[in-house]
Write a protein that holds these residues in place. Structure first.
Motif, mmCIF file in Angstrom:
data_model
loop_
_atom_site.group_PDB
_atom_site.id
_atom_site.type_symbol
_atom_site.label_atom_id
_atom_site.label_comp_id
_atom_site.label_asym_id
_atom_site.label_seq_id
_atom_site.Cartn_x
_atom_site.Cartn_y
_atom_site.Cartn_z
ATOM 1 N N THR A 28 0.814 -1.207 0.000
ATOM 2 C CA THR A 28 0.000 0.000 0.000
ATOM 3 C C THR A 28 0.851 1.261 0.000
ATOM 4 O OG1 THR A 28 -1.654 -1.235 1.264
ATOM 5 C CG2 THR A 28 -1.908 1.142 1.170
ATOM 6 N N ALA A 29 1.913 1.288 0.786
ATOM 7 C CA ALA A 29 2.766 2.473 0.850
ATOM 8 C C ALA A 29 3.423 2.758 -0.508
ATOM 9 C CB ALA A 29 3.829 2.299 1.921
ATOM 10 N N GLN A 30 3.877 1.724 -1.191
ATOM 11 C CA GLN A 30 4.473 1.916 -2.509
ATOM 12 C C GLN A 30 3.432 2.396 -3.510
ATOM 13 O OE1 GLN A 30 6.244 -1.831 -3.444
ATOM 14 N NE2 GLN A 30 8.144 -1.386 -2.346
ATOM 15 N N ARG A 31 2.239 1.860 -3.442
ATOM 16 C CA ARG A 31 1.177 2.261 -4.365
ATOM 17 C C ARG A 31 0.807 3.726 -4.155
ATOM 18 N NH1 ARG A 31 -1.339 2.103 -8.986
ATOM 19 N NH2 ARG A 31 -3.588 2.087 -8.856
ATOM 20 N N ILE A 32 0.695 4.149 -2.900
ATOM 21 C CA ILE A 32 0.362 5.534 -2.597
ATOM 22 C C ILE A 32 1.455 6.464 -3.093
ATOM 23 C CG2 ILE A 32 0.092 7.171 -0.694
ATOM 24 C CD1 ILE A 32 -1.392 4.928 0.798
ATOM 25 N N SER A 33 2.706 6.088 -2.861
ATOM 26 C CA SER A 33 3.824 6.903 -3.316
ATOM 27 C C SER A 33 3.831 7.031 -4.837
ATOM 28 C CB SER A 33 5.139 6.300 -2.836
ATOM 29 O OG SER A 33 6.226 7.054 -3.282
ATOM 30 N N LYS A 34 3.572 5.943 -5.528
ATOM 31 C CA LYS A 34 3.552 5.972 -6.995
ATOM 32 C C LYS A 34 2.448 6.889 -7.500
ATOM 33 C CE LYS A 34 2.927 3.079 -11.037
ATOM 34 N NZ LYS A 34 2.463 1.807 -11.537
ATOM 35 N N LEU A 35 1.245 6.776 -6.925
ATOM 36 C CA LEU A 35 0.135 7.625 -7.344
ATOM 37 C C LEU A 35 0.407 9.097 -7.033
ATOM 38 C CD1 LEU A 35 -2.898 5.426 -6.275
ATOM 39 C CD2 LEU A 35 -2.106 5.906 -8.599
ATOM 40 N N LYS A 36 1.061 9.353 -5.915
ATOM 41 C CA LYS A 36 1.407 10.721 -5.535
ATOM 42 C C LYS A 36 2.347 11.348 -6.559
ATOM 43 C CE LYS A 36 3.121 12.931 -1.354
ATOM 44 N NZ LYS A 36 3.702 12.633 -0.063
ATOM 45 N N TRP A 37 3.351 10.592 -6.992
ATOM 46 C CA TRP A 37 4.303 11.091 -7.984
ATOM 47 C C TRP A 37 3.649 11.265 -9.337
ATOM 48 C CZ3 TRP A 37 8.805 13.396 -7.556
ATOM 49 C CH2 TRP A 37 9.453 13.322 -6.336
ATOM 50 N N GLN A 38 2.733 10.375 -9.690
ATOM 51 C CA GLN A 38 2.024 10.531 -10.953
ATOM 52 C C GLN A 38 1.188 11.807 -10.946
ATOM 53 O OE1 GLN A 38 -0.267 6.950 -11.484
ATOM 54 N NE2 GLN A 38 1.433 5.856 -12.437
ATOM 55 N N TRP A 39 0.514 12.075 -9.836
ATOM 56 C CA TRP A 39 -0.297 13.272 -9.729
ATOM 57 C C TRP A 39 0.577 14.520 -9.762
ATOM 58 C CZ3 TRP A 39 -0.893 17.229 -6.103
ATOM 59 C CH2 TRP A 39 -2.010 18.052 -6.302
ATOM 60 N N ALA A 40 1.715 14.483 -9.070
ATOM 61 C CA ALA A 40 2.619 15.640 -9.059
ATOM 62 C C ALA A 40 3.128 15.935 -10.467
ATOM 63 C CB ALA A 40 3.783 15.380 -8.113
ATOM 64 N N GLY A 41 3.482 14.911 -11.216
ATOM 65 C CA GLY A 41 3.923 15.104 -12.593
ATOM 66 C C GLY A 41 2.812 15.670 -13.461
ATOM 67 N N HIS A 42 1.604 15.194 -13.250
ATOM 68 C CA HIS A 42 0.449 15.680 -13.997
ATOM 69 C C HIS A 42 0.223 17.169 -13.721
ATOM 70 C CE1 HIS A 42 -3.594 15.747 -15.677
ATOM 71 N NE2 HIS A 42 -4.052 16.173 -14.527
ATOM 72 N N VAL A 43 0.288 17.554 -12.448
ATOM 73 C CA VAL A 43 0.056 18.943 -12.072
ATOM 74 C C VAL A 43 1.183 19.834 -12.601
ATOM 75 C CG1 VAL A 43 -0.040 20.509 -10.083
ATOM 76 C CG2 VAL A 43 -1.357 18.417 -10.068
ATOM 77 N N CYS A 44 2.416 19.369 -12.554
ATOM 78 C CA CYS A 44 3.544 20.179 -13.022
ATOM 79 C C CYS A 44 3.499 20.420 -14.535
ATOM 80 C CB CYS A 44 4.862 19.510 -12.653
ATOM 81 S SG CYS A 44 5.237 19.632 -10.915
ATOM 82 N N ARG A 45 2.953 19.500 -15.268
ATOM 83 C CA ARG A 45 2.881 19.674 -16.724
ATOM 84 C C ARG A 45 1.758 20.603 -17.155
ATOM 85 N NH1 ARG A 45 4.216 14.241 -16.303
ATOM 86 N NH2 ARG A 45 2.041 13.627 -16.391
ATOM 87 N N LYS A 80 12.186 16.430 -0.958
ATOM 88 C CA LYS A 80 13.127 15.526 -0.289
ATOM 89 C C LYS A 80 13.623 14.451 -1.242
ATOM 90 C CE LYS A 80 11.671 12.374 2.542
ATOM 91 N NZ LYS A 80 11.031 11.700 3.668
ATOM 92 N N VAL A 81 12.741 13.929 -2.060
ATOM 93 C CA VAL A 81 13.111 12.847 -2.967
ATOM 94 C C VAL A 81 13.755 13.370 -4.247
ATOM 95 C CG1 VAL A 81 12.206 10.934 -4.322
ATOM 96 C CG2 VAL A 81 11.349 11.319 -2.037
ATOM 97 N N ALA A 82 13.164 14.402 -4.855
ATOM 98 C CA ALA A 82 13.628 14.851 -6.165
ATOM 99 C C ALA A 82 14.592 16.028 -6.095
ATOM 100 C CB ALA A 82 12.421 15.250 -7.013
ATOM 101 N N GLY A 83 14.686 16.679 -4.968
ATOM 102 C CA GLY A 83 15.524 17.873 -4.882
ATOM 103 C C GLY A 83 14.700 19.110 -5.169
ATOM 104 N N SER A 84 15.215 20.242 -4.786
ATOM 105 C CA SER A 84 14.441 21.480 -4.939
ATOM 106 C C SER A 84 14.707 22.186 -6.264
ATOM 107 C CB SER A 84 14.761 22.442 -3.790
ATOM 108 O OG SER A 84 16.143 22.750 -3.791
ATOM 109 N N GLY A 85 15.536 21.603 -7.134
ATOM 110 C CA GLY A 85 15.895 22.243 -8.400
ATOM 111 C C GLY A 85 14.876 22.113 -9.410
#
Length: 85
Positions: A28-45, A80-85
């Motif tokens: 569950t923790a891995q699934r939540i993390s994956k969905l969170k990153w997918q959403w963040a990428g979607h919002v950033c684009r 924390k994971v990707a860096g602030s750049g």
């Protein structure tokens, strides 16, 4: 719970990853993390100025801060994971 599904006890000394492989249940923790990153990428684009990006960057300044550790924000984890750049 997965041990009980397969009928294993802790004394059987079977590793958790082996049990996960046999039950084919996703972590569950891995699934939540994956969905969170997918959403963040979607919002950033997005470039149309919808509220999703504004919510990620929002810093509330109402009243006094509560005592103790500040609540974690999604952007804190992303930085924390990707860096602030």
């Amino acid at each position: 719970m997965e041990r009980a599904m397969l009928g294993f006890s802790l004394r059987d000394r079977i590793r958790n990853d082996e049990i996960r492989r046999r039950t084919k249940v996703t972590d569950t923790a891995q699934r939540i993390s994956k969905l969170k990153w997918q959403w963040a990428g979607h919002v950033c684009r997005r470039t149309d100025g919808r509220w999703g990006r504004r919510v990620l960057e929002w810093r509330p300044r109402i009243g006094k801060r509560s005592v103790g550790r500040p609540p974690a924000r999604w952007t804190d984890d992303l930085k924390k994971v990707a860096g602030s750049g």
